[in-house]
Design an enzyme around this catalytic site. Sequence first.
Site, short mmCIF file in Angstrom:
data_model
loop_
_atom_site.label_atom_id
_atom_site.label_comp_id
_atom_site.label_asym_id
_atom_site.label_seq_id
_atom_site.Cartn_x
_atom_site.Cartn_y
_atom_site.Cartn_z
N HIS A 126 -11.42 1.42 3.91
CA HIS A 126 -12.00 1.76 5.21
C HIS A 126 -10.98 1.66 6.33
O HIS A 126 -9.85 1.21 6.14
CB HIS A 126 -13.23 0.91 5.52
CG HIS A 126 -13.00 -0.57 5.60
ND1 HIS A 126 -12.22 -1.16 6.57
CD2 HIS A 126 -13.48 -1.58 4.84
CE1 HIS A 126 -12.24 -2.48 6.41
NE2 HIS A 126 -12.98 -2.75 5.35
N CYS A 148 -12.23 -5.78 1.00
CA CYS A 148 -12.00 -4.34 1.06
C CYS A 148 -10.52 -4.04 1.26
O CYS A 148 -9.71 -4.95 1.40
CB CYS A 148 -12.80 -3.73 2.20
SG CYS A 148 -14.59 -3.78 1.94
#
Length: 173
Positions: A126, A148
């Site tokens: 992301h 992430c």
Amino acid sequence: MRATLLSTLTYLTVTIAALASPTLHASGASGMGKVDLVVITKSESRMALLRDGKILKQYHIAMGDLPAGHKLKEGDQRTPQGRYTLDYKKSDSAYYKSIHISYPNEEDKLRAKALGIRPGGMIMIHGQNPKSSLSPQQAQQYNWTDGCIAITNAEMDEVWKVVDEGTPIEIWP
């Protein structure tokens, strides 16, 4: 065994190519066409986009607060290791845009079950944290995610264009 050998060969190819081409930010990705593999090398904080075994572009990444080792359980701040699929895109992500990684896979689920823990999930590639007071370049110097893989928003726009849903991703130590 064949999958392990192929993964090892991919890792060696990416490592050798990275040493031969140390630049992490080449020209824009828009003209490179679609990629067929994404490789994350956690120890080098690097994401490589490949097609036909050749590195097309590399990015410096930020990961979870405790990046060493494989993600075992929900909340451990680790980024998983292994072979997964980039299975869907999310254009309205809290972190700009995101591409979901198919963690946990069956092996991860079996391990967690055997240990009596929850493996976690929602691991993504992301963009930036919109609440950060740091510039994109400053933020990328720290591991700040919950597991992430983060890149800048501008880089996420590039990746978004060249990575299709269903693209495999390998995450190496």
